[in-house]
Write a protein that holds these residues in place. Sequence first.
Motif, PDB file in Angstrom:
ATOM      1  N   ARG B  67       0.862  -1.189   0.000  1.00  0.00           N
ATOM      2  CA  ARG B  67       0.000   0.000   0.000  1.00  0.00           C
ATOM      3  C   ARG B  67       0.886   1.222   0.000  1.00  0.00           C
ATOM      4  O   ARG B  67       1.136   1.809   1.060  1.00  0.00           O
ATOM      5  CB  ARG B  67      -0.908   0.017   1.244  1.00  0.00           C
ATOM      6  CG  ARG B  67      -2.001  -1.025   1.191  1.00  0.00           C
ATOM      7  CD  ARG B  67      -3.069  -0.804   2.233  1.00  0.00           C
ATOM      8  NE  ARG B  67      -3.825  -2.042   2.404  1.00  0.00           N
ATOM      9  CZ  ARG B  67      -4.130  -2.594   3.579  1.00  0.00           C
ATOM     10  NH1 ARG B  67      -3.757  -1.996   4.705  1.00  0.00           N
ATOM     11  NH2 ARG B  67      -4.797  -3.717   3.642  1.00  0.00           N
ATOM     12  N   ALA B  68       1.399   1.555  -1.200  1.00  0.00           N
ATOM     13  CA  ALA B  68       2.300   2.696  -1.322  1.00  0.00           C
ATOM     14  C   ALA B  68       1.570   3.955  -0.893  1.00  0.00           C
ATOM     15  O   ALA B  68       0.382   4.082  -1.188  1.00  0.00           O
ATOM     16  CB  ALA B  68       2.783   2.822  -2.765  1.00  0.00           C
ATOM     17  N   PRO B  69       2.170   4.955  -0.245  1.00  0.00           N
ATOM     18  CA  PRO B  69       3.578   4.933   0.173  1.00  0.00           C
ATOM     19  C   PRO B  69       3.756   4.406   1.593  1.00  0.00           C
ATOM     20  O   PRO B  69       4.845   4.523   2.139  1.00  0.00           O
ATOM     21  CB  PRO B  69       3.935   6.422   0.127  1.00  0.00           C
ATOM     22  CG  PRO B  69       2.656   7.090   0.552  1.00  0.00           C
ATOM     23  CD  PRO B  69       1.518   6.213   0.107  1.00  0.00           C
ATOM     24  N   ARG B  70       2.705   3.754   2.160  1.00  0.00           N
ATOM     25  CA  ARG B  70       2.786   3.421   3.580  1.00  0.00           C
ATOM     26  C   ARG B  70       3.584   2.159   3.846  1.00  0.00           C
ATOM     27  O   ARG B  70       4.067   1.958   4.954  1.00  0.00           O
ATOM     28  CB  ARG B  70       1.368   3.299   4.163  1.00  0.00           C
ATOM     29  CG  ARG B  70       0.619   4.642   4.106  1.00  0.00           C
ATOM     30  CD  ARG B  70      -0.855   4.472   4.409  1.00  0.00           C
ATOM     31  NE  ARG B  70      -1.045   3.862   5.715  1.00  0.00           N
ATOM     32  CZ  ARG B  70      -1.972   2.956   6.005  1.00  0.00           C
ATOM     33  NH1 ARG B  70      -2.788   2.536   5.046  1.00  0.00           N
ATOM     34  NH2 ARG B  70      -2.092   2.473   7.207  1.00  0.00           N
ATOM     35  N   GLY B  71       3.723   1.303   2.841  1.00  0.00           N
ATOM     36  CA  GLY B  71       4.512   0.088   3.045  1.00  0.00           C
ATOM     37  C   GLY B  71       3.711  -1.163   2.750  1.00  0.00           C
ATOM     38  O   GLY B  71       2.712  -1.132   2.027  1.00  0.00           O
ATOM     39  N   TYR B  72       4.145  -2.285   3.340  1.00  0.00           N
ATOM     40  CA  TYR B  72       3.499  -3.581   3.113  1.00  0.00           C
ATOM     41  C   TYR B  72       2.705  -3.989   4.348  1.00  0.00           C
ATOM     42  O   TYR B  72       3.145  -3.775   5.468  1.00  0.00           O
ATOM     43  CB  TYR B  72       4.558  -4.647   2.813  1.00  0.00           C
ATOM     44  CG  TYR B  72       5.210  -4.456   1.466  1.00  0.00           C
ATOM     45  CD1 TYR B  72       4.740  -5.117   0.344  1.00  0.00           C
ATOM     46  CD2 TYR B  72       6.297  -3.596   1.319  1.00  0.00           C
ATOM     47  CE1 TYR B  72       5.321  -4.945  -0.900  1.00  0.00           C
ATOM     48  CE2 TYR B  72       6.894  -3.410   0.073  1.00  0.00           C
ATOM     49  CZ  TYR B  72       6.404  -4.082  -1.032  1.00  0.00           C
ATOM     50  OH  TYR B  72       6.977  -3.899  -2.261  1.00  0.00           O
ATOM     51  N   PHE B  73       1.550  -4.605   4.116  1.00  0.00           N
ATOM     52  CA  PHE B  73       0.666  -4.998   5.213  1.00  0.00           C
ATOM     53  C   PHE B  73       0.306  -6.471   5.095  1.00  0.00           C
ATOM     54  O   PHE B  73       0.219  -7.012   3.980  1.00  0.00           O
ATOM     55  CB  PHE B  73      -0.613  -4.154   5.180  1.00  0.00           C
ATOM     56  CG  PHE B  73      -0.368  -2.721   5.542  1.00  0.00           C
ATOM     57  CD1 PHE B  73      -0.650  -2.257   6.821  1.00  0.00           C
ATOM     58  CD2 PHE B  73       0.184  -1.843   4.618  1.00  0.00           C
ATOM     59  CE1 PHE B  73      -0.406  -0.940   7.170  1.00  0.00           C
ATOM     60  CE2 PHE B  73       0.432  -0.520   4.962  1.00  0.00           C
ATOM     61  CZ  PHE B  73       0.139  -0.064   6.241  1.00  0.00           C
ATOM     62  N   VAL B  74       0.071  -7.100   6.236  1.00  0.00           N
ATOM     63  CA  VAL B  74      -0.387  -8.491   6.228  1.00  0.00           C
ATOM     64  C   VAL B  74      -1.814  -8.502   5.706  1.00  0.00           C
ATOM     65  O   VAL B  74      -2.657  -7.719   6.162  1.00  0.00           O
ATOM     66  CB  VAL B  74      -0.331  -9.113   7.643  1.00  0.00           C
ATOM     67  CG1 VAL B  74      -0.846 -10.558   7.606  1.00  0.00           C
ATOM     68  CG2 VAL B  74       1.083  -9.068   8.187  1.00  0.00           C
TER      69      VAL B  74
END
Lengths: 258, 258
Positions: B67-74
Amino acid sequence: MAVSRERRVPAWAQIADAVRAQISAGELAPEDRLPTEAELMARHDVARSTVRQALTALVNEGLIVPRAPRGYFVRNRKPLFYRPQQEFRAQPAYPEMDRFMADHSAEGREPKQEIEVAIVDPPADVRKRLNLAEGELAAVRRRIRYLDGEPYNTNDSYFPLAVVQGSEIMNPADIARGANEVLRELGYPQTRTLDEIYIRMPDPNEIKRLELGPGTPVACHICTGLCDDGTPIRVVVNILPGDRHVIVYERDGMELRK
Amino acid sequence: MAVSRERRVPAWAQIADAVRAQISAGELAPEDRLPTEAELMARHDVARSTVRQALTALVNEGLIVPRAPRGYFVRNRKPLFYRPQQEFRAQPAYPEMDRFMADHSAEGREPKQEIEVAIVDPPADVRKRLNLAEGELAAVRRRIRYLDGEPYNTNDSYFPLAVVQGSEIMNPADIARGANEVLRELGYPQTRTLDEIYIRMPDPNEIKRLELGPGTPVACHICTGLCDDGTPIRVVVNILPGDRHVIVYERDGMELRK
Protein backbone atom coordinates in the motif's frame (compact mmCIF):
# COMPACT_ATOMS: atom_id res chain seq x y z
CA MET A 1 -1.04 -8.90 -36.70
CA ALA A 2 0.94 -5.92 -35.47
CA VAL A 3 -0.08 -4.72 -32.02
CA SER A 4 -2.13 -1.59 -31.99
CA ARG A 5 -0.22 1.36 -30.59
CA GLU A 6 -3.30 3.51 -30.20
CA ARG A 7 -5.04 1.41 -27.56
CA ARG A 8 -4.41 1.90 -23.87
CA VAL A 9 -3.61 -1.82 -23.43
CA PRO A 10 0.20 -2.31 -23.39
CA ALA A 11 1.74 -4.30 -26.24
CA TRP A 12 2.72 -7.28 -24.02
CA ALA A 13 -0.87 -7.56 -22.75
CA GLN A 14 -2.24 -7.49 -26.30
CA ILE A 15 0.08 -10.34 -27.26
CA ALA A 16 -0.92 -12.30 -24.15
CA ASP A 17 -4.60 -11.68 -25.02
CA ALA A 18 -4.06 -12.99 -28.54
CA VAL A 19 -2.38 -16.20 -27.35
CA ARG A 20 -4.98 -16.67 -24.59
CA ALA A 21 -7.77 -16.34 -27.17
CA GLN A 22 -6.10 -19.00 -29.34
CA ILE A 23 -5.94 -21.35 -26.35
CA SER A 24 -9.59 -20.69 -25.37
CA ALA A 25 -10.74 -21.30 -28.92
CA GLY A 26 -8.79 -24.55 -29.12
CA GLU A 27 -6.59 -23.28 -32.00
CA LEU A 28 -3.70 -24.02 -29.65
CA ALA A 29 -4.47 -27.35 -27.98
CA PRO A 30 -2.97 -28.86 -24.79
CA GLU A 31 0.66 -29.93 -25.38
CA ASP A 32 0.92 -27.77 -28.54
CA ARG A 33 4.13 -25.79 -28.85
CA LEU A 34 3.71 -22.01 -29.00
CA PRO A 35 5.36 -19.98 -31.77
CA THR A 36 8.98 -19.14 -30.88
CA GLU A 37 9.99 -15.80 -29.42
CA ALA A 38 11.40 -14.82 -32.81
CA GLU A 39 8.13 -15.71 -34.55
CA LEU A 40 6.10 -13.72 -32.02
CA MET A 41 8.48 -10.74 -32.38
CA ALA A 42 8.02 -10.77 -36.15
CA ARG A 43 4.28 -11.38 -36.01
CA HIS A 44 3.61 -8.53 -33.57
CA ASP A 45 6.51 -6.24 -34.60
CA VAL A 46 7.83 -5.83 -31.05
CA ALA A 47 11.08 -6.30 -29.10
CA ARG A 48 12.07 -9.60 -27.49
CA SER A 49 11.54 -8.14 -24.00
CA THR A 50 7.90 -7.41 -24.87
CA VAL A 51 7.33 -10.98 -26.07
CA ARG A 52 8.98 -12.32 -22.90
CA GLN A 53 6.70 -10.18 -20.74
CA ALA A 54 3.67 -11.65 -22.50
CA LEU A 55 4.93 -15.22 -22.10
CA THR A 56 5.75 -14.69 -18.41
CA ALA A 57 2.23 -13.39 -17.80
CA LEU A 58 0.76 -16.53 -19.39
CA VAL A 59 3.09 -18.78 -17.37
CA ASN A 60 1.95 -17.04 -14.18
CA GLU A 61 -1.68 -17.53 -15.18
CA GLY A 62 -0.93 -21.23 -15.47
CA LEU A 63 -1.89 -21.36 -19.17
CA ILE A 64 1.50 -22.27 -20.66
CA VAL A 65 4.66 -23.99 -19.38
CA PRO A 66 8.28 -23.29 -20.35
CA ARG A 67 10.29 -26.36 -21.37
CA ALA A 68 13.76 -25.10 -22.18
CA PRO A 69 15.31 -25.36 -24.68
CA ARG A 70 12.27 -26.51 -26.69
CA GLY A 71 10.08 -23.50 -26.00
CA TYR A 72 6.68 -22.87 -24.46
CA PHE A 73 3.81 -25.37 -24.47
CA VAL A 74 0.09 -25.15 -23.75
CA ARG A 75 -0.45 -26.66 -20.36
CA ASN A 76 -2.11 -30.04 -20.38
CA ARG A 77 -4.65 -30.37 -17.60
CA LYS A 78 -5.57 -33.92 -16.75
CA PRO A 79 -7.76 -33.28 -13.76
CA LEU A 80 -8.41 -36.04 -11.30
CA PHE A 81 -11.94 -36.24 -10.02
CA TYR A 82 -11.83 -35.49 -6.35
CA ARG A 83 -15.18 -36.54 -4.88
CA PRO A 84 -15.34 -36.04 -1.11
CA GLN A 85 -18.67 -37.91 -1.03
CA GLN A 86 -16.92 -41.07 -2.25
CA GLU A 87 -15.87 -41.68 1.34
CA PHE A 88 -19.36 -42.75 2.28
CA ARG A 89 -20.85 -43.48 -1.13
CA ALA A 90 -18.72 -45.58 -3.42
CA GLN A 91 -20.81 -45.06 -6.53
CA PRO A 92 -22.23 -41.78 -7.82
CA ALA A 93 -25.96 -41.51 -7.12
CA TYR A 94 -26.85 -39.82 -10.40
CA PRO A 95 -26.30 -41.13 -13.92
CA GLU A 96 -25.07 -37.68 -15.02
CA MET A 97 -22.21 -37.91 -12.52
CA ASP A 98 -21.31 -41.35 -13.84
CA ARG A 99 -21.08 -40.09 -17.40
CA PHE A 100 -19.23 -36.95 -16.36
CA MET A 101 -16.64 -38.91 -14.45
CA ALA A 102 -16.16 -41.41 -17.26
CA ASP A 103 -15.46 -38.45 -19.57
CA HIS A 104 -12.75 -37.13 -17.30
CA SER A 105 -11.40 -40.22 -15.63
CA ALA A 106 -7.77 -40.84 -14.93
CA GLU A 107 -8.11 -44.45 -16.07
CA GLY A 108 -5.00 -46.30 -17.02
CA ARG A 109 -2.81 -44.18 -14.80
CA GLU A 110 -0.75 -46.01 -12.21
CA PRO A 111 -1.56 -44.99 -8.62
CA LYS A 112 0.95 -45.13 -5.78
CA GLN A 113 1.06 -43.65 -2.30
CA GLU A 114 3.60 -42.99 0.41
CA ILE A 115 2.40 -43.08 4.02
CA GLU A 116 4.15 -41.98 7.18
CA VAL A 117 2.73 -41.81 10.70
CA ALA A 118 3.86 -39.29 13.30
CA ILE A 119 2.87 -38.16 16.78
CA VAL A 120 2.61 -34.39 16.75
CA ASP A 121 1.60 -31.24 18.51
CA PRO A 122 -1.00 -30.42 15.83
CA PRO A 123 -1.21 -27.05 14.04
CA ALA A 124 -3.58 -24.54 15.66
CA ASP A 125 -6.33 -24.95 13.05
CA VAL A 126 -6.33 -28.74 13.48
CA ARG A 127 -6.21 -28.53 17.31
CA LYS A 128 -9.25 -26.28 17.29
CA ARG A 129 -11.26 -28.52 14.99
CA LEU A 130 -10.36 -31.66 17.00
CA ASN A 131 -11.27 -29.88 20.23
CA LEU A 132 -7.88 -30.81 21.73
CA ALA A 133 -6.68 -29.03 24.87
CA GLU A 134 -3.32 -27.23 24.82
CA GLY A 135 -0.63 -29.91 25.11
CA GLU A 136 -2.85 -32.82 23.96
CA LEU A 137 -1.16 -34.70 21.14
CA ALA A 138 -2.46 -36.00 17.83
CA ALA A 139 -1.47 -38.86 15.57
CA VAL A 140 -1.13 -37.91 11.93
CA ARG A 141 -1.08 -40.18 8.87
CA ARG A 142 0.62 -38.23 6.09
CA ARG A 143 0.11 -39.44 2.56
CA ILE A 144 1.41 -38.29 -0.79
CA ARG A 145 -0.54 -39.77 -3.68
CA TYR A 146 1.08 -40.26 -7.07
CA LEU A 147 -0.32 -41.03 -10.51
CA ASP A 148 2.15 -42.28 -13.09
CA GLY A 149 4.96 -41.11 -10.81
CA GLU A 150 3.62 -37.54 -10.64
CA PRO A 151 2.63 -36.30 -7.17
CA TYR A 152 -1.09 -35.53 -7.27
CA ASN A 153 -2.10 -34.51 -3.80
CA THR A 154 -1.28 -34.76 -0.12
CA ASN A 155 -3.63 -35.96 2.62
CA ASP A 156 -2.77 -35.48 6.26
CA SER A 157 -5.27 -37.19 8.60
CA TYR A 158 -5.17 -36.18 12.27
CA PHE A 159 -6.71 -38.16 15.16
CA PRO A 160 -6.67 -37.60 18.93
CA LEU A 161 -3.67 -39.69 20.05
CA ALA A 162 -5.54 -40.87 23.14
CA VAL A 163 -8.15 -42.52 20.91
CA VAL A 164 -5.98 -44.19 18.26
CA GLN A 165 -2.87 -45.14 20.25
CA GLY A 166 -2.05 -48.80 19.72
CA SER A 167 -4.52 -49.18 16.84
CA GLU A 168 -3.88 -49.99 13.20
CA ILE A 169 -4.03 -46.26 12.48
CA MET A 170 -0.53 -45.92 13.96
CA ASN A 171 0.86 -48.34 11.39
CA PRO A 172 2.25 -46.59 8.27
CA ALA A 173 0.59 -48.97 5.83
CA ASP A 174 -2.61 -48.81 3.83
CA ILE A 175 -5.70 -49.80 5.87
CA ALA A 176 -7.75 -51.85 3.44
CA ARG A 177 -11.06 -51.36 5.27
CA GLY A 178 -10.30 -47.65 5.86
CA ALA A 179 -9.42 -45.57 8.92
CA ASN A 180 -13.12 -44.69 9.38
CA GLU A 181 -13.94 -48.35 9.96
CA VAL A 182 -11.13 -48.58 12.54
CA LEU A 183 -12.56 -45.54 14.33
CA ARG A 184 -15.97 -47.20 14.36
CA GLU A 185 -14.48 -50.34 15.93
CA LEU A 186 -12.82 -48.15 18.55
CA GLY A 187 -16.28 -46.82 19.46
CA TYR A 188 -16.23 -43.62 17.42
CA PRO A 189 -18.49 -44.06 14.40
CA GLN A 190 -18.73 -40.87 12.38
CA THR A 191 -22.18 -39.80 11.30
CA ARG A 192 -21.40 -36.53 9.58
CA THR A 193 -18.63 -34.37 8.19
CA LEU A 194 -17.99 -30.71 7.56
CA ASP A 195 -16.00 -29.82 4.45
CA GLU A 196 -14.19 -26.50 4.17
CA ILE A 197 -12.44 -25.58 0.95
CA TYR A 198 -9.89 -22.74 0.90
CA ILE A 199 -8.35 -21.47 -2.34
CA ARG A 200 -4.84 -20.01 -2.09
CA MET A 201 -1.31 -19.98 -3.48
CA PRO A 202 0.90 -22.82 -2.20
CA ASP A 203 3.65 -22.27 0.35
CA PRO A 204 7.26 -23.24 -0.54
CA ASN A 205 6.92 -26.58 1.25
CA GLU A 206 3.85 -27.50 -0.82
CA ILE A 207 5.55 -26.34 -4.03
CA LYS A 208 8.41 -28.73 -3.29
CA ARG A 209 6.34 -31.66 -2.03
CA LEU A 210 3.91 -31.52 -4.97
CA GLU A 211 6.34 -30.29 -7.64
CA LEU A 212 4.10 -27.34 -8.51
CA GLY A 213 4.84 -25.08 -11.47
CA PRO A 214 4.31 -21.28 -11.51
CA GLY A 215 0.72 -20.08 -11.61
CA THR A 216 -0.58 -23.18 -9.82
CA PRO A 217 -2.91 -22.41 -6.91
CA VAL A 218 -4.13 -25.11 -4.53
CA ALA A 219 -7.36 -26.00 -2.80
CA CYS A 220 -6.92 -26.78 0.85
CA HIS A 221 -9.80 -29.08 1.73
CA ILE A 222 -10.27 -29.56 5.47
CA CYS A 223 -12.64 -32.37 6.34
CA THR A 224 -13.82 -32.74 9.95
CA GLY A 225 -15.48 -36.04 10.89
CA LEU A 226 -17.95 -35.96 13.79
CA CYS A 227 -19.65 -38.59 15.92
CA ASP A 228 -23.37 -38.50 16.60
CA ASP A 229 -22.90 -36.48 19.82
CA GLY A 230 -20.78 -33.89 17.97
CA THR A 231 -17.35 -35.20 19.08
CA PRO A 232 -14.81 -34.42 16.35
CA ILE A 233 -12.69 -37.54 15.83
CA ARG A 234 -10.81 -36.91 12.61
CA VAL A 235 -9.50 -33.90 10.70
CA VAL A 236 -8.11 -34.43 7.21
CA VAL A 237 -6.16 -31.69 5.46
CA ASN A 238 -6.02 -32.34 1.72
CA ILE A 239 -3.86 -30.17 -0.54
CA LEU A 240 -5.13 -30.37 -4.12
CA PRO A 241 -3.15 -28.68 -6.91
CA GLY A 242 -5.55 -26.76 -9.14
CA ASP A 243 -4.05 -28.07 -12.37
CA ARG A 244 -4.64 -31.68 -11.38
CA HIS A 245 -8.06 -31.72 -9.73
CA VAL A 246 -11.67 -30.87 -10.10
CA ILE A 247 -13.68 -31.18 -6.90
CA VAL A 248 -17.17 -32.60 -7.47
CA TYR A 249 -20.27 -32.94 -5.35
CA GLU A 250 -23.75 -34.30 -5.98
CA ARG A 251 -26.59 -32.52 -4.23
CA ASP A 252 -30.23 -33.40 -3.75
CA GLY A 253 -32.73 -30.71 -4.53
CA MET A 254 -35.79 -32.59 -3.30
CA GLU A 255 -36.63 -29.78 -0.90
CA LEU A 256 -37.58 -27.67 -3.88
CA ARG A 257 -40.62 -29.84 -4.59
CA LYS A 258 -42.28 -29.20 -1.25
CA MET B 1 19.10 -12.06 12.50
CA ALA B 2 21.56 -11.98 9.62
CA VAL B 3 20.79 -14.40 6.83
CA SER B 4 22.95 -17.50 6.75
CA ARG B 5 25.29 -17.50 3.78
CA GLU B 6 26.19 -21.15 4.21
CA ARG B 7 22.81 -22.61 3.42
CA ARG B 8 21.72 -23.42 -0.10
CA VAL B 9 18.55 -21.36 0.34
CA PRO B 10 19.03 -17.91 -1.26
CA ALA B 11 18.99 -14.85 1.05
CA TRP B 12 15.68 -13.52 -0.33
CA ALA B 13 13.98 -16.86 0.32
CA GLN B 14 15.32 -16.96 3.89
CA ILE B 15 13.89 -13.49 4.53
CA ALA B 16 10.54 -14.52 3.00
CA ASP B 17 10.58 -17.67 5.18
CA ALA B 18 11.20 -15.56 8.31
CA VAL B 19 8.30 -13.18 7.56
CA ARG B 20 6.02 -16.07 6.57
CA ALA B 21 6.78 -17.79 9.89
CA GLN B 22 5.90 -14.59 11.79
CA ILE B 23 2.58 -14.41 9.94
CA SER B 24 1.80 -18.11 10.57
CA ALA B 25 2.62 -17.73 14.26
CA GLY B 26 0.41 -14.66 14.55
CA GLU B 27 3.33 -12.40 15.55
CA LEU B 28 2.34 -10.38 12.51
CA ALA B 29 -1.46 -10.18 12.51
CA PRO B 30 -3.83 -9.28 9.64
CA GLU B 31 -3.60 -5.55 8.83
CA ASP B 32 -0.24 -5.22 10.67
CA ARG B 33 2.37 -3.19 8.85
CA LEU B 34 5.57 -5.05 7.98
CA PRO B 35 8.96 -3.62 8.91
CA THR B 36 10.16 -1.13 6.27
CA GLU B 37 12.60 -2.09 3.54
CA ALA B 38 15.34 -0.22 5.42
CA GLU B 39 14.56 -2.11 8.63
CA LEU B 40 14.62 -5.47 6.81
CA MET B 41 17.92 -4.53 5.09
CA ALA B 42 19.51 -3.74 8.46
CA ARG B 43 18.01 -6.74 10.23
CA HIS B 44 19.18 -9.26 7.62
CA ASP B 45 22.29 -7.38 6.43
CA VAL B 46 21.34 -7.53 2.76
CA ALA B 47 20.87 -5.15 -0.19
CA ARG B 48 17.55 -3.46 -0.96
CA SER B 49 17.09 -5.60 -4.09
CA THR B 50 17.22 -8.74 -1.93
CA VAL B 51 14.57 -7.39 0.43
CA ARG B 52 12.39 -6.41 -2.53
CA GLN B 53 12.68 -9.92 -3.97
CA ALA B 54 11.50 -11.37 -0.65
CA LEU B 55 8.55 -8.94 -0.47
CA THR B 56 7.54 -9.61 -4.07
CA ALA B 57 7.50 -13.35 -3.39
CA LEU B 58 5.19 -12.82 -0.41
CA VAL B 59 2.89 -10.53 -2.45
CA ASN B 60 2.67 -13.22 -5.14
CA GLU B 61 1.81 -15.81 -2.51
CA GLY B 62 -1.05 -13.55 -1.44
CA LEU B 63 0.29 -13.17 2.11
CA ILE B 64 1.02 -9.42 2.09
CA VAL B 65 -0.26 -6.42 0.15
CA PRO B 66 1.65 -3.30 -0.90
CA ARG B 67 0.00 0.00 0.00
CA ALA B 68 2.30 2.70 -1.32
CA PRO B 69 3.58 4.93 0.17
CA ARG B 70 2.79 3.42 3.58
CA GLY B 71 4.51 0.09 3.05
CA TYR B 72 3.50 -3.58 3.11
CA PHE B 73 0.67 -5.00 5.21
CA VAL B 74 -0.39 -8.49 6.23
CA ARG B 75 -3.35 -9.40 4.11
CA ASN B 76 -6.64 -9.42 5.94
CA ARG B 77 -8.81 -12.32 4.89
CA LYS B 78 -12.48 -11.89 5.72
CA PRO B 79 -13.82 -14.96 4.02
CA LEU B 80 -17.45 -15.15 3.15
CA PHE B 81 -19.07 -18.50 3.76
CA TYR B 82 -20.07 -19.86 0.43
CA ARG B 83 -22.46 -22.75 1.03
CA PRO B 84 -23.80 -24.27 -2.18
CA GLN B 85 -26.27 -26.36 -0.15
CA GLN B 86 -27.97 -23.18 1.05
CA GLU B 87 -29.86 -23.13 -2.21
CA PHE B 88 -32.08 -25.99 -1.08
CA ARG B 89 -31.53 -25.90 2.66
CA ALA B 90 -31.74 -22.48 4.24
CA GLN B 91 -30.37 -23.51 7.64
CA PRO B 92 -27.33 -25.69 8.33
CA ALA B 93 -28.35 -29.21 9.38
CA TYR B 94 -25.63 -29.64 12.00
CA PRO B 95 -24.99 -27.50 15.09
CA GLU B 96 -21.24 -27.52 14.35
CA MET B 97 -21.89 -25.80 11.05
CA ASP B 98 -24.02 -23.21 12.78
CA ARG B 99 -21.27 -22.36 15.26
CA PHE B 100 -18.58 -22.43 12.59
CA MET B 101 -20.50 -20.02 10.40
CA ALA B 102 -21.25 -17.69 13.28
CA ASP B 103 -17.50 -17.55 13.97
CA HIS B 104 -16.74 -16.50 10.43
CA SER B 105 -19.78 -14.59 9.40
CA ALA B 106 -19.74 -11.45 7.35
CA GLU B 107 -22.33 -9.88 9.63
CA GLY B 108 -22.79 -6.15 9.55
CA ARG B 109 -21.46 -5.86 6.04
CA GLU B 110 -23.70 -4.17 3.50
CA PRO B 111 -24.68 -6.43 0.56
CA LYS B 112 -25.46 -5.14 -2.92
CA GLN B 113 -25.76 -6.74 -6.31
CA GLU B 114 -25.81 -5.71 -9.93
CA ILE B 115 -27.83 -7.82 -12.36
CA GLU B 116 -27.91 -7.77 -16.12
CA VAL B 117 -29.71 -10.15 -18.46
CA ALA B 118 -28.48 -11.06 -21.94
CA ILE B 119 -29.36 -13.46 -24.72
CA VAL B 120 -26.18 -15.24 -25.77
CA ASP B 121 -24.55 -17.96 -27.75
CA PRO B 122 -23.25 -19.67 -24.60
CA PRO B 123 -19.60 -20.67 -24.08
CA ALA B 124 -18.78 -24.24 -25.13
CA ASP B 125 -18.60 -25.60 -21.56
CA VAL B 126 -22.05 -24.17 -20.74
CA ARG B 127 -23.57 -25.34 -24.02
CA LYS B 128 -22.38 -28.87 -23.34
CA ARG B 129 -23.74 -28.95 -19.80
CA LEU B 130 -27.12 -27.51 -20.91
CA ASN B 131 -27.31 -30.04 -23.75
CA LEU B 132 -27.99 -27.24 -26.25
CA ALA B 133 -27.61 -27.92 -29.96
CA GLU B 134 -25.25 -25.78 -32.01
CA GLY B 135 -27.02 -22.47 -32.65
CA GLU B 136 -29.50 -22.80 -29.75
CA LEU B 137 -29.38 -19.70 -27.60
CA ALA B 138 -29.29 -19.24 -23.84
CA ALA B 139 -30.46 -16.50 -21.50
CA VAL B 140 -27.89 -15.47 -18.93
CA ARG B 141 -28.42 -13.54 -15.70
CA ARG B 142 -25.07 -12.00 -14.78
CA ARG B 143 -24.61 -10.82 -11.24
CA ILE B 144 -21.78 -9.12 -9.40
CA ARG B 145 -22.22 -9.27 -5.64
CA TYR B 146 -20.68 -6.62 -3.41
CA LEU B 147 -20.10 -6.41 0.34
CA ASP B 148 -19.40 -2.96 1.73
CA GLY B 149 -18.75 -1.77 -1.81
CA GLU B 150 -16.10 -4.44 -2.44
CA PRO B 151 -16.85 -6.90 -5.27
CA TYR B 152 -17.05 -10.38 -3.72
CA ASN B 153 -18.03 -12.76 -6.47
CA THR B 154 -19.72 -13.10 -9.83
CA ASN B 155 -22.57 -15.46 -10.67
CA ASP B 156 -23.64 -16.09 -14.23
CA SER B 157 -26.76 -18.25 -14.50
CA TYR B 158 -27.55 -19.73 -17.90
CA PHE B 159 -30.94 -21.14 -18.98
CA PRO B 160 -32.20 -22.51 -22.32
CA LEU B 161 -33.75 -19.45 -23.97
CA ALA B 162 -36.64 -21.53 -25.34
CA VAL B 163 -37.67 -22.36 -21.74
CA VAL B 164 -37.34 -18.99 -20.01
CA GLN B 165 -38.31 -16.58 -22.80
CA GLY B 166 -41.00 -14.20 -21.60
CA SER B 167 -40.60 -15.25 -17.95
CA GLU B 168 -39.46 -13.22 -14.95
CA ILE B 169 -35.98 -14.67 -15.46
CA MET B 170 -35.52 -12.29 -18.41
CA ASN B 171 -36.07 -9.28 -16.14
CA PRO B 172 -32.82 -7.85 -14.72
CA ALA B 173 -34.15 -7.51 -11.18
CA ASP B 174 -33.89 -9.68 -8.11
CA ILE B 175 -36.42 -12.55 -8.10
CA ALA B 176 -37.57 -12.70 -4.50
CA ARG B 177 -38.80 -16.32 -4.65
CA GLY B 178 -35.72 -17.37 -6.65
CA ALA B 179 -35.10 -18.45 -10.24
CA ASN B 180 -35.47 -22.10 -9.21
CA GLU B 181 -39.06 -21.50 -8.19
CA VAL B 182 -39.75 -19.80 -11.53
CA LEU B 183 -38.33 -22.84 -13.33
CA ARG B 184 -40.60 -25.09 -11.26
CA GLU B 185 -43.62 -23.00 -12.26
CA LEU B 186 -42.52 -23.31 -15.89
CA GLY B 187 -42.66 -27.11 -15.50
CA TYR B 188 -38.99 -27.74 -14.82
CA PRO B 189 -38.54 -28.56 -11.13
CA GLN B 190 -34.92 -29.43 -10.33
CA THR B 191 -34.37 -32.51 -8.21
CA ARG B 192 -30.58 -32.63 -8.15
CA THR B 193 -27.43 -30.70 -8.93
CA LEU B 194 -23.85 -31.47 -9.86
CA ASP B 195 -21.18 -29.16 -8.45
CA GLU B 196 -17.77 -28.90 -10.09
CA ILE B 197 -15.09 -26.76 -8.49
CA TYR B 198 -12.02 -25.75 -10.51
CA ILE B 199 -9.07 -23.91 -8.91
CA ARG B 200 -7.08 -21.59 -11.17
CA MET B 201 -5.55 -18.16 -11.63
CA PRO B 202 -8.02 -15.51 -12.81
CA ASP B 203 -8.03 -14.19 -16.36
CA PRO B 204 -7.57 -10.42 -16.98
CA ASN B 205 -11.32 -9.90 -17.27
CA GLU B 206 -11.93 -11.49 -13.85
CA ILE B 207 -9.06 -9.50 -12.31
CA LYS B 208 -10.74 -6.31 -13.49
CA ARG B 209 -14.33 -7.26 -12.68
CA LEU B 210 -13.47 -8.48 -9.17
CA GLU B 211 -10.59 -6.05 -8.44
CA LEU B 212 -8.22 -8.91 -7.62
CA GLY B 213 -4.76 -8.28 -6.20
CA PRO B 214 -1.63 -10.30 -7.10
CA GLY B 215 -1.43 -13.84 -5.74
CA THR B 216 -5.21 -14.23 -5.68
CA PRO B 217 -6.45 -17.46 -7.28
CA VAL B 218 -10.14 -18.12 -7.85
CA ALA B 219 -12.48 -21.05 -7.53
CA CYS B 220 -14.71 -21.52 -10.55
CA HIS B 221 -17.80 -23.30 -9.24
CA ILE B 222 -20.02 -24.67 -11.98
CA CYS B 223 -23.41 -25.83 -10.76
CA THR B 224 -25.67 -27.82 -13.11
CA GLY B 225 -29.33 -28.18 -12.09
CA LEU B 226 -31.19 -31.23 -13.40
CA CYS B 227 -34.83 -32.27 -13.57
CA ASP B 228 -35.98 -35.71 -12.49
CA ASP B 229 -35.60 -37.15 -16.01
CA GLY B 230 -32.02 -35.81 -16.24
CA THR B 231 -32.81 -32.71 -18.32
CA PRO B 232 -30.30 -29.98 -17.47
CA ILE B 233 -32.21 -26.74 -17.02
CA ARG B 234 -29.72 -24.36 -15.41
CA VAL B 235 -25.94 -23.88 -15.34
CA VAL B 236 -24.47 -21.38 -12.90
CA VAL B 237 -20.84 -20.29 -13.20
CA ASN B 238 -19.65 -18.71 -9.93
CA ILE B 239 -16.24 -17.07 -9.72
CA LEU B 240 -15.08 -16.94 -6.10
CA PRO B 241 -11.86 -15.06 -5.23
CA GLY B 242 -9.80 -17.21 -2.86
CA ASP B 243 -9.08 -14.38 -0.44
CA ARG B 244 -12.77 -13.69 0.13
CA HIS B 245 -14.39 -17.12 0.33
CA VAL B 246 -14.37 -20.45 2.01
CA ILE B 247 -16.60 -23.04 0.37
CA VAL B 248 -18.39 -25.27 2.87
CA TYR B 249 -20.42 -28.45 2.63
CA GLU B 250 -22.14 -30.66 5.17
CA ARG B 251 -22.11 -34.36 4.45
CA ASP B 252 -24.00 -37.25 5.99
CA GLY B 253 -21.96 -40.27 6.93
CA MET B 254 -24.89 -42.45 7.93
CA GLU B 255 -23.82 -45.11 5.44
CA LEU B 256 -20.87 -45.86 7.70
CA ARG B 257 -23.15 -47.30 10.33
CA LYS B 258 -24.53 -50.04 8.10
